[in-house]
Design a protein around this motif. Structure first.
Motif, mmCIF file in Angstrom:
data_model
loop_
_atom_site.group_PDB
_atom_site.id
_atom_site.type_symbol
_atom_site.label_atom_id
_atom_site.label_comp_id
_atom_site.label_asym_id
_atom_site.label_seq_id
_atom_site.Cartn_x
_atom_site.Cartn_y
_atom_site.Cartn_z
ATOM 1 N N TYR A 56 8.495 -0.418 7.054
ATOM 2 C CA TYR A 56 7.853 0.429 8.061
ATOM 3 C C TYR A 56 8.806 0.871 9.182
ATOM 4 O O TYR A 56 8.709 1.994 9.657
ATOM 5 C CB TYR A 56 6.699 -0.317 8.735
ATOM 6 N N LYS A 90 -3.049 5.038 -2.548
ATOM 7 C CA LYS A 90 -4.038 5.822 -1.830
ATOM 8 C C LYS A 90 -4.451 6.989 -2.725
ATOM 9 O O LYS A 90 -3.588 7.632 -3.353
ATOM 10 C CB LYS A 90 -3.437 6.357 -0.526
ATOM 11 N N ASN A 149 -10.293 5.438 1.185
ATOM 12 C CA ASN A 149 -10.634 5.639 2.597
ATOM 13 C C ASN A 149 -11.787 6.628 2.774
ATOM 14 O O ASN A 149 -11.690 7.604 3.544
ATOM 15 C CB ASN A 149 -9.412 6.076 3.418
ATOM 16 N N SER A 174 0.854 -1.182 0.000
ATOM 17 C CA SER A 174 0.000 0.000 0.000
ATOM 18 C C SER A 174 0.890 1.233 0.000
ATOM 19 O O SER A 174 1.704 1.407 0.910
ATOM 20 C CB SER A 174 -0.887 -0.030 1.255
ATOM 21 N N LEU A 207 -0.689 -0.671 9.314
ATOM 22 C CA LEU A 207 0.671 -0.273 9.695
ATOM 23 C C LEU A 207 1.093 -0.984 10.985
ATOM 24 O O LEU A 207 1.676 -0.369 11.887
ATOM 25 C CB LEU A 207 0.769 1.257 9.866
HETATM 26 O O1 LIG Z 1 0.610 -1.173 4.881
HETATM 27 C C1 LIG Z 1 -0.418 -1.311 5.546
HETATM 28 O O2 LIG Z 1 -0.419 -1.772 6.712
HETATM 29 C C2 LIG Z 1 -1.726 -0.889 4.942
HETATM 30 C C3 LIG Z 1 -1.863 0.577 4.994
HETATM 31 C C4 LIG Z 1 -3.271 1.033 4.707
HETATM 32 O O3 LIG Z 1 -3.660 0.991 3.566
HETATM 33 C C5 LIG Z 1 -4.023 1.589 5.822
HETATM 34 C C6 LIG Z 1 -3.286 2.103 6.884
HETATM 35 C C7 LIG Z 1 -3.920 2.705 7.956
HETATM 36 C C8 LIG Z 1 -5.285 2.791 7.970
HETATM 37 C C9 LIG Z 1 -6.038 2.271 6.923
HETATM 38 C C10 LIG Z 1 -5.424 1.642 5.849
HETATM 39 C C11 LIG Z 1 -6.329 1.033 4.821
HETATM 40 O O4 LIG Z 1 -6.108 -0.064 4.291
HETATM 41 O O5 LIG Z 1 -7.363 1.602 4.538
#
Ligand SMILES: O=C(O)CCC(=O)c1ccccc1C(=O)O
Ligand SMILES: [Mg+2]
Length: 370
Positions: free
Chosen positions: A324, A165, A192, A137, A294
């Motif tokens: 990360y 995103k 999101n 992501s 995350l």
């Molecule tokens: O690398 C990751 O852990 C996914 C990151 C990610 O897309 C995300 C991270 C924080 C909150 C929501 C999301 C999501 O998938 O919507």
């Protein structure tokens, strides 16, 4: 199972790179790490995926601490639990919402249970894969060039699909540019909940780019408008934020609100409900994949275990620890080779939680005894 002790720790880890979504930018990661101990001193581990601020959903680190301390931990210390399935289905059933808090302690009990059974958590859940496919992501960047460059690095590392995103103004032109550079890669977008039905034309324009799916374009609590949008779009809609249960999924499928579901263990209240949701989707020919929040290595290990179930047919967001953290809290760290993670076979999570590293990143902790 007899749980004798629960330890809550508030940890703070610095993200190597800021992560921007339509709801904000994360620079570091505050989370609750849960440890449960049985009478033999064996420990089970899990983490809460609630964030510091209620931006993804309404839960936070503080609300999770409150629910864990005042409701869930007393239940776990007081009762004789035969199987971890009982937590969500029986002992926590009268408590509404608070899915991430429930999942955090339930996950730790699942890890302990698997260790007591001398079985990997993946096997204890019924998973049979030895390797899982993973994607990555990629957050919103300062420029398209930076995005193109980052995608190139991740493809080089072997990731099997790229999720970008998006938000209003960082969408059609971005995807168009990325498709010029990478015409054939497995590509998807995650909004999101940044759009409304007023953005219908902009969203429908994304149909021209062979996206695998578009994730949660509309409101976090909506399934009705998503059905209207899906009726207008060829690209499959994947729901994340608005699915908390098998019951939510049943309604969404009945309405035609999505064709794919992202399963996040924390968002649905734990591994037991995740497995049920997986089974329900499998029976209804809806592919699933494992989302990410995350997580530190502990949460990542839980994601790997659940992804070993057969209907996780699409690459998830469980990328390598090194994308990360300068240093993860598990040993070994999660590594990705050719876009795959090997599912551990040793008991429980199959990764050791390093107490030395946990202590290094703990800002506050509290112990609860039976
Ligand atoms: O690398 C990751 O852990 C996914 C990151 C990610 O897309 C995300 C991270 C924080 C909150 C929501 C999301 C999501 O998938 O919507
Ligand atoms: Mg998402």
């Amino acid at each position: 199972m007899k749980i004798k002790q629960v330890i809550l720790r508030h940890l703070k880890l610095d993200l190597l790179y800021p992560f921007t979504t339509s709801f904000g930018t994360e620079y570091d990661k505050d989370f609750i790490l849960v440890e449960v101990k049985n009478e033999d001193g064996l420990s089970g581990w899990a983490e809460s995926v609630a964030m510091l601020d209620p931006l993804y959903n309404e839960e936070t680190v503080k609300t999770n601490w409150h629910i864990l301390e005042d409701y869930l931990i007393p239940i776990v210390l007081k009762n004789d639990i035969q199987h971890p399935d009982e937590l969500f289905e029986k002992w926590f059933a009268h408590l509404r919402g608070n899915y991430m808090a429930k999942a955090a302690i339930e996950g730790a009990v699942w890890d302990l249970y698997a260790k007591e059974q001398n079985m990997s958590l993946a096997r204890a859940l019924g998973g049979d894969r030895s390797k899982i496919d993973v994607g990555v992501s990629i957050g919103i960047k300062d420029s398209m060039e930076e995005t193109i460059e980052t995608i190139g690095e991740r493809l080089e590392e072997g990731y099997k699909r790229v999720k970008l995103k998006i938000r209003p103004g960082w969408d059609v032109a971005l995807i168009d540019r990325v498709r010029q550079e990478y015409p054939d890669i497995p590509l998807m977008a995650d909004a999101n909940s940044a759009y409304t039905l007023d953005d219908m034309d902009r969203l429908v324009a994304l149909d021209d780019y062979q996206l695998m799916m578009i994730e949660q374009p509309l409101a976090h609590n909506d399934i009705i408008n998503h059905a209207d949008l899906q009726a207008r779009m060829k690209t499959p809609i994947c729901l994340d934020e608005s699915i908390h249960s098998v019951e939510d999924a049943r309604k969404a499928l009945k309405l035609g609100s999505c064709k794919i579901i992202n399963i996040k263990i924390g968002r649905v209240g734990g591994l037991t409900e995740s497995r049920k949701l997986h089974d329900f989707c499998q029976a209804n020919d809806i592919p699933v994949w494992c989302g990410g929040m995350l997580e530190s290595g502990v949460g990542r290990a839980h994601n790997i275990a659940i992804t070993s179930l057969p209907n996780f047919t699409l690459p998830g967001d469980t990328a390598a620890s090194s994308l990360y953290w300068a240093e993860d809290i598990i040993e070994p760290e999660v590594t990705v080779q050719n876009g795959e993670i090997t599912v551990p076979t040793s008991p429980g999570l199959g990764y050791e939680t390093s107490l030395e590293k946990v202590n290094k990143y703990t800002v506050y902790s509290r112990t609860y005894r039976a």
